[in-house]
Design an enzyme around this catalytic site. Structure first.
Site, PDB file in Angstrom:
ATOM      1  N   CYS A 155       6.433  19.988  -5.768  1.00 43.28           N
ATOM      2  CA  CYS A 155       7.691  19.454  -6.327  1.00 43.28           C
ATOM      3  C   CYS A 155       8.525  20.627  -6.852  1.00 43.28           C
ATOM      4  O   CYS A 155       7.989  21.717  -7.087  1.00 43.28           O
ATOM      5  CB  CYS A 155       7.298  18.519  -7.468  1.00 43.28           C
ATOM      6  SG  CYS A 155       8.642  17.781  -8.400  1.00 43.28           S
ATOM      7  N   HIS A 165       0.805  -1.229   0.000  1.00 43.51           N
ATOM      8  CA  HIS A 165       0.000   0.000   0.000  1.00 43.51           C
ATOM      9  C   HIS A 165       0.834   1.273   0.000  1.00 43.51           C
ATOM     10  O   HIS A 165       0.309   2.347   0.248  1.00 43.51           O
ATOM     11  CB  HIS A 165      -0.963  -0.004   1.196  1.00 43.51           C
ATOM     12  CG  HIS A 165      -2.009  -1.082   1.104  1.00 43.51           C
ATOM     13  ND1 HIS A 165      -2.766  -1.501   2.168  1.00 43.51           N
ATOM     14  CD2 HIS A 165      -2.416  -1.827   0.048  1.00 43.51           C
ATOM     15  CE1 HIS A 165      -3.602  -2.462   1.778  1.00 43.51           C
ATOM     16  NE2 HIS A 165      -3.397  -2.681   0.501  1.00 43.51           N
ATOM     17  N   CYS A 185       9.429  20.934  -9.731  1.00 41.14           N
ATOM     18  CA  CYS A 185       8.904  21.249 -11.073  1.00 41.14           C
ATOM     19  C   CYS A 185       7.654  22.133 -10.970  1.00 41.14           C
ATOM     20  O   CYS A 185       7.117  22.564 -11.988  1.00 41.14           O
ATOM     21  CB  CYS A 185       8.574  19.966 -11.848  1.00 41.14           C
ATOM     22  SG  CYS A 185       6.990  19.221 -11.381  1.00 41.14           S
ATOM     23  N   CYS A 223       5.075  13.135  -7.411  1.00 35.22           N
ATOM     24  CA  CYS A 223       4.662  14.387  -8.045  1.00 35.22           C
ATOM     25  C   CYS A 223       3.562  14.106  -9.071  1.00 35.22           C
ATOM     26  O   CYS A 223       3.744  13.270  -9.962  1.00 35.22           O
ATOM     27  CB  CYS A 223       5.850  15.078  -8.709  1.00 35.22           C
ATOM     28  SG  CYS A 223       5.331  16.594  -9.544  1.00 35.22           S
TER      29      CYS A 223
HETATM   30  P1  OAD Z   1      -7.401  -3.291  10.360  1.00 35.89           P
HETATM   31  O1  OAD Z   1      -7.544  -2.112  11.265  1.00 35.89           O
HETATM   32  O2  OAD Z   1      -8.512  -3.590   9.432  1.00 35.89           O
HETATM   33  O3  OAD Z   1      -7.177  -4.601  11.247  1.00 35.89           O
HETATM   34  C1  OAD Z   1      -6.250  -4.643  12.280  1.00 35.89           C
HETATM   35  C2  OAD Z   1      -6.221  -6.068  12.842  1.00 35.89           C
HETATM   36  O4  OAD Z   1      -5.189  -6.138  13.809  1.00 35.89           O
HETATM   37  C3  OAD Z   1      -7.518  -6.517  13.523  1.00 35.89           C
HETATM   38  O5  OAD Z   1      -7.874  -7.801  13.033  1.00 35.89           O
HETATM   39  C4  OAD Z   1      -7.140  -6.590  15.003  1.00 35.89           C
HETATM   40  O6  OAD Z   1      -7.820  -7.629  15.687  1.00 35.89           O
HETATM   41  C5  OAD Z   1      -5.653  -6.870  14.937  1.00 35.89           C
HETATM   42  N1  OAD Z   1      -4.843  -6.383  16.068  1.00 35.89           N
HETATM   43  C6  OAD Z   1      -4.988  -5.215  16.763  1.00 35.89           C
HETATM   44  N2  OAD Z   1      -4.021  -5.072  17.663  1.00 35.89           N
HETATM   45  C7  OAD Z   1      -3.226  -6.179  17.561  1.00 35.89           C
HETATM   46  C8  OAD Z   1      -2.061  -6.624  18.225  1.00 35.89           C
HETATM   47  N3  OAD Z   1      -1.466  -5.915  19.178  1.00 35.89           N
HETATM   48  N4  OAD Z   1      -1.528  -7.824  17.847  1.00 35.89           N
HETATM   49  C9  OAD Z   1      -2.107  -8.568  16.874  1.00 35.89           C
HETATM   50  N5  OAD Z   1      -3.206  -8.196  16.212  1.00 35.89           N
HETATM   51  C10 OAD Z   1      -3.767  -7.020  16.544  1.00 35.89           C
HETATM   52  O7  OAD Z   1      -6.001  -3.112   9.600  1.00 35.89           O
HETATM   53  P2  OAD Z   1      -5.495  -3.820   8.249  1.00 35.89           P
HETATM   54  O8  OAD Z   1      -6.020  -5.211   8.134  1.00 35.89           O
HETATM   55  O9  OAD Z   1      -4.035  -3.624   8.201  1.00 35.89           O
HETATM   56  O10 OAD Z   1      -5.233   0.524   3.547  1.00 35.89           O
HETATM   57  O11 OAD Z   1      -6.185  -2.900   7.155  1.00 35.89           O
HETATM   58  C11 OAD Z   1      -5.899  -3.125   5.803  1.00 35.89           C
HETATM   59  C12 OAD Z   1      -5.889  -1.823   5.031  1.00 35.89           C
HETATM   60  O12 OAD Z   1      -7.099  -1.100   5.275  1.00 35.89           O
HETATM   61  C13 OAD Z   1      -4.806  -0.844   5.444  1.00 35.89           C
HETATM   62  O13 OAD Z   1      -3.564  -1.124   4.835  1.00 35.89           O
HETATM   63  C14 OAD Z   1      -5.354   0.464   4.976  1.00 35.89           C
HETATM   64  C15 OAD Z   1      -6.792   0.309   5.409  1.00 35.89           C
HETATM   65  O14 OAD Z   1      -7.718   1.005   4.663  1.00 35.89           O
HETATM   66  C16 OAD Z   1      -4.733   1.618   2.958  1.00 35.89           C
HETATM   67  O15 OAD Z   1      -4.427   2.616   3.573  1.00 35.89           O
HETATM   68  C17 OAD Z   1      -4.601   1.507   1.486  1.00 35.89           C
END
Ligand code: OAD
Length: 245
Positions: free
Chosen positions: A152, A123, A154, A131
């Site tokens: 930037c 991501h 530019c 830019c």
């Molecule tokens: P989420 O916020 O959706 O999920 C976080 C996960 O981490 C949950 O399943 C929690 O249960 C778990 N969790 C929380 N604390 C923890 C800990 N200390 N140890 C282990 N697990 C823990 O985050 P992502 O799955 O990363 O995209 O979200 C995916 C994408 O959605 C992100 O990359 C972002 C967002 O929109 C972009 O920005 C493009």
């Protein structure tokens, strides 16, 4: 620790020791113990903010200053944090493994700071800017930024080099993540709700190619029924136990 958990810890250690190829997919949960809010939990960022108003190309076209204010705030937050024992354990695992790839959905750069080397950033990276005029990518770690929105040399408007809602992932990175998942003997998925595609498919790709699938999360996810071994708890506490060397 419960006896079942202890048995699982031993199984994971053995699987990691015996694996030729190890792949790991991380999400926001691994950085939670560093103090970076996740996206979907009780205090998750997407509970307070609407993604389409802050992390989308249309939001940026409408109000680049507002989008940058949000990223400037997040950059400040990340700059004040440190990698936690979970990030460091993965860097150690890479040093001892024959073949290791870290696939991350996180943009915070904490894996780099912990010493991980072979990282596929699905991501993007909050410290990279792109830019919108000349297309040049560069690293920018100034916090706070002196000019919002930044430009930037530019004259073009800079944007965070992050994959926004409605955008495609960088094809080369996704392709590499896909083939890494297909080739893995052990695939560990850590701290992700596994709700965002295509990242959420990678553990299933690995599983279909006969990898041992290990999940580490505070709670059950849609992936849990597919995992060979599930450990529920904090990544910063579990990973040092699983990777004690
Ligand atoms: P989420 O916020 O959706 O999920 C976080 C996960 O981490 C949950 O399943 C929690 O249960 C778990 N969790 C929380 N604390 C923890 C800990 N200390 N140890 C282990 N697990 C823990 O985050 P992502 O799955 O990363 O995209 O979200 C995916 C994408 O959605 C992100 O990359 C972002 C967002 O929109 C972009 O920005 C493009």
């Amino acid at each position: 620790m419960h006896i079942d958990d202890e048995a699982r810890v031993h199984s994971v250690r053995r699987a990691l020791r015996e694996a030729g190829r190890i792949a790991v997919l991380t999400g926001a949960g691994i950085s939670a113990e560093s103090g970076i809010p996740t996206f979907r939990g009780t205090n998750g960022l997407w509970r307070k903010y609407r993604p389409e108003e802050l992390a989308s190309p249309s939001a940026f076209r409408r109000d680049p200053g507002l989008v940058w204010e949000w990223y400037d705030w997040r950059r400040g937050l990340v700059a004040d944090t440190e990698p936690n024992p979970g990030h460091f354990a993965l860097a150690r695992l890479e040093r001892s493994a024959a073949d290791f790839t870290l696939i991350t959905q996180n943009v915070d750069g904490l894996h780099d700071r912990a010493g991980s080397q072979n990282i596929l950033k699905l991501h993007g990276d909050i410290w990279q800017v792109l830019c919108t005029g000349c297309g040049r990518r560069s690293r920018n770690t100034r916090v706070p930024l002196p000019e919002l929105p930044p430009h930037c040399s530019c004259g073009g408007l800079l944007r965070p080099d992050i994959v926004w809602f409605g955008e495609s992932l960088p094809q080369d990175v996704l392709q590499a993540a896909w083939s890494t998942s297909e080739a893995a003997d052990v695939f560990m998925v850590i701290g992700t709700s596994a709700l965002v595609q295509p990242a959420a498919s990678l553990p299933l790709v690995a599983k279909e190619s006969n990898a041992c699938l290990i999940e580490i999360n505070m709670e059950e996810t849609a992936l849990s029924p597919h995992a060979d071994i599930s450990l529920h708890g904090a990544a910063g506490e579990l990973l040092p136990l699983l990777i004690p060397f």
